[in-house]
Motif scaffolding. Structure first.
Motif, short mmCIF file in Angstrom:
data_model
loop_
_atom_site.label_atom_id
_atom_site.label_comp_id
_atom_site.label_asym_id
_atom_site.label_seq_id
_atom_site.Cartn_x
_atom_site.Cartn_y
_atom_site.Cartn_z
N LEU A 26 32.21 46.25 43.04
CA LEU A 26 33.00 45.02 43.17
C LEU A 26 34.44 45.24 42.72
O LEU A 26 35.39 44.74 43.34
CB LEU A 26 32.35 43.89 42.37
CG LEU A 26 30.95 43.46 42.86
CD1 LEU A 26 30.37 42.39 41.94
CD2 LEU A 26 30.98 42.98 44.30
N LYS A 27 34.63 46.02 41.66
CA LYS A 27 35.98 46.29 41.19
C LYS A 27 36.75 47.16 42.18
O LYS A 27 37.95 46.96 42.40
CB LYS A 27 35.93 46.95 39.81
CG LYS A 27 35.51 45.97 38.71
CD LYS A 27 35.41 46.65 37.35
CE LYS A 27 34.98 45.64 36.28
NZ LYS A 27 34.82 46.29 34.95
N ARG A 28 36.07 48.12 42.80
CA ARG A 28 36.72 48.95 43.82
C ARG A 28 37.06 48.15 45.07
O ARG A 28 37.94 48.53 45.84
CB ARG A 28 35.84 50.15 44.18
CG ARG A 28 35.71 51.19 43.07
CD ARG A 28 34.97 52.41 43.52
NE ARG A 28 35.75 53.16 44.51
CZ ARG A 28 35.27 54.21 45.19
NH1 ARG A 28 34.02 54.60 45.01
NH2 ARG A 28 36.02 54.84 46.05
N CYS A 29 36.37 47.02 45.26
CA CYS A 29 36.69 46.12 46.37
C CYS A 29 37.86 45.19 46.02
O CYS A 29 38.21 44.31 46.81
CB CYS A 29 35.47 45.28 46.74
SG CYS A 29 34.16 46.22 47.55
N GLY A 30 38.42 45.36 44.83
CA GLY A 30 39.58 44.57 44.44
C GLY A 30 39.25 43.27 43.75
O GLY A 30 40.15 42.45 43.52
N LEU A 31 37.99 43.05 43.37
CA LEU A 31 37.61 41.82 42.70
C LEU A 31 37.94 41.92 41.21
O LEU A 31 37.55 42.89 40.55
CB LEU A 31 36.11 41.52 42.87
CG LEU A 31 35.70 40.77 44.14
CD1 LEU A 31 36.07 41.56 45.39
CD2 LEU A 31 34.21 40.47 44.12
N VAL A 44 35.27 35.39 39.56
CA VAL A 44 36.29 36.29 40.09
C VAL A 44 37.60 35.51 40.14
O VAL A 44 37.66 34.42 40.70
CB VAL A 44 35.90 36.81 41.49
CG1 VAL A 44 37.01 37.68 42.07
CG2 VAL A 44 34.59 37.61 41.40
N SER A 45 38.65 36.08 39.56
CA SER A 45 39.90 35.32 39.42
C SER A 45 40.78 35.36 40.67
O SER A 45 41.59 34.45 40.87
CB SER A 45 40.70 35.85 38.22
OG SER A 45 41.04 37.22 38.40
N ASN A 46 40.62 36.38 41.52
CA ASN A 46 41.51 36.49 42.66
C ASN A 46 40.85 36.18 44.01
O ASN A 46 41.47 36.30 45.05
CB ASN A 46 42.14 37.89 42.70
CG ASN A 46 41.11 38.99 42.82
OD1 ASN A 46 39.96 38.84 42.38
ND2 ASN A 46 41.49 40.12 43.40
N LEU A 47 39.59 35.80 44.00
CA LEU A 47 38.89 35.35 45.21
C LEU A 47 37.90 34.26 44.78
O LEU A 47 37.38 34.29 43.65
CB LEU A 47 38.14 36.50 45.88
CG LEU A 47 38.94 37.46 46.77
CD1 LEU A 47 38.05 38.61 47.24
CD2 LEU A 47 39.52 36.74 47.99
N PRO A 48 37.59 33.31 45.67
CA PRO A 48 36.64 32.25 45.31
C PRO A 48 35.19 32.75 45.32
O PRO A 48 34.39 32.43 46.21
CB PRO A 48 36.89 31.18 46.38
CG PRO A 48 37.45 31.91 47.54
CD PRO A 48 38.21 33.08 46.99
N PRO A 216 34.13 43.89 54.85
CA PRO A 216 34.83 45.12 55.24
C PRO A 216 35.28 45.96 54.04
O PRO A 216 35.33 47.20 54.12
CB PRO A 216 36.05 44.61 56.02
CG PRO A 216 35.64 43.26 56.50
CD PRO A 216 34.79 42.70 55.42
N ARG A 217 35.58 45.31 52.92
CA ARG A 217 35.95 46.05 51.72
C ARG A 217 34.75 46.85 51.19
O ARG A 217 34.90 48.02 50.83
CB ARG A 217 36.45 45.10 50.63
CG ARG A 217 37.74 44.38 50.98
CD ARG A 217 38.26 43.61 49.78
NE ARG A 217 39.43 42.79 50.10
CZ ARG A 217 40.14 42.12 49.20
NH1 ARG A 217 39.79 42.18 47.91
NH2 ARG A 217 41.18 41.40 49.56
N GLU A 296 39.56 57.09 48.06
CA GLU A 296 39.24 55.90 47.27
C GLU A 296 38.87 54.71 48.13
O GLU A 296 37.92 54.00 47.87
CB GLU A 296 40.43 55.52 46.38
CG GLU A 296 40.13 54.34 45.46
CD GLU A 296 41.30 54.00 44.56
OE1 GLU A 296 41.30 52.90 43.97
OE2 GLU A 296 42.23 54.81 44.45
N LYS A 297 39.61 54.47 49.20
CA LYS A 297 39.35 53.31 50.07
C LYS A 297 39.56 53.71 51.52
O LYS A 297 40.38 54.59 51.82
CB LYS A 297 40.29 52.15 49.75
CG LYS A 297 40.19 51.60 48.33
CD LYS A 297 41.18 50.48 48.11
CE LYS A 297 41.09 49.92 46.70
NZ LYS A 297 41.62 50.89 45.71
#
Length: 300
Positions: A26-31, A44-48, A216-217, A296-297
């Motif tokens: 989840l962290k590697r997905c940017g959450l 999660v602070s940056n996505l609902p 997709p992430r 990494e991505k």
């Protein structure tokens, strides 16, 4: 009165072998999430998105009952719950969205080291300690043997030693725990990895939009983990031979090198293992500066 926007709810293991891998994914997905031991619900602070941290055995039911929209769970736990619910006619629908490349293990039958195993037929009529009775019963039925079982939620390996069962049927990763308890693996019942599952009912437009961003992430992180980025300098007249040695289905990118007419730069994303032997063959063709790097991505 203000109505809060819908938030996607994901169930994950609170603690155990899948918990760390799930958080890393989840962290590697940017959450951006702040997980603490005592909090069972993380935001999660940056996505609902909300993360519900529960026991592994509860995750399939939470998704099947629509309490959570998504769940990350081992296939062994998922199939056990599906079979258990089918047995009592309870709701067991779900969608397996994405297989994940962590949490790999096998669900196997193990017997005391002194037991003479000659095939599945020699297990007929024996009693097994297990946490996953439905998987064991299905395996026995498919292979024409009859077995008894006693249900244990932990310390399964000790059952033969105390006379509770003849053998065990449990998850095996390295086999070290079996060896430490005087047991040997004799038959594989089921092979498991982690999977992302989704509730069967439609999510609704707003939650579906969140999933369309997240999925997709996740797939990109999975693909990146299995891939390598390869760069090298190759003789211009050996491009065909060099390309033939490149693993995977990607077409190499060929770039000119400043001040060199005899060499070109070759870049490629490899989704297959890149062996030392391949590097040695490339070197023999006159290639140099051969680099194999993690990714990494990935997207697209």
């Amino acid at each position: 009165m203000t109505i809060s926007a819908p938030r996607l709810r994901i169930a994950m293991q609170k603690s155990g072998r899948l918990s760390d891998d799930t958080q890393a994914l989840l962290k590697r997905c940017g959450l951006k999430l702040n997980v603490t031991d005592r909090r069972l619900l993380a935001h999660v602070s940056n996505l609902p998105i909300d993360i519900m941290r529960v026991r592994s055995s509860d995750i399939p039911g939470l998704v099947m009952d629509g309490v959570c929209d998504l769940g990350i769970v081992g296939d062994n736990t998922l199939e056990e719950e599906e079979l258990s619910r089918a047995l009592i006619g309870s709701k067991n629908d779900y969608i397996k969205t994405t297989p994940l490349n962590f949490g790999e293990c096998r669900f196997s039958i193990a017997m005391p080291e002194e037991f003479e195993y000659t095939g599945l037929a020699c297990l007929d009529g024996l009693r097994f300690a297990t946490t996953y009775p439905q998987l064991l019963k299905r395996f026995a039925k498919e292979n024409g043997i009859n077995v008894e079982f006693c249900l244990l939620k932990g310390s399964v390996e000790v059952a033969p030693r105390v006379g509770l069962a003849d053998g065990i049927c449990d998850l095996v990763s390295t086999g070290a725990t079996l060896e430490a308890n005087g047991l040997k693996e004799v038959a594989e019942v089921f092979r498991s990895k982690a999977s992302l599952i989704q509730r069967a009912e439609p999510l609704g437009d707003e939650k579906q939009d969140i999933l369309n961003t997240l999925l997709p992430r996740i797939q990109g992180v999975m693909k990146a983990k299995e891939s390598k980025y390869i760069m090298l300098h190759a003789p211009k007249d050996k491009i065909s031979e060099v390309s033939a040695l490149m693993p995977g289905k990607e077409t190499p990118t060929i770039l000119p090198l400043a001040g060199r007419e005899d060499l070109v730069a070759v870049h490629v994303v490899a989704t297959e293992t890149f062996f030392w032997e391949t590097m040695e063959k490339l070197k023999a063709l006159g290639c140099n500066s051969i680099l194999v790097m993690p990714i990494e991505k990935m997207m697209g």
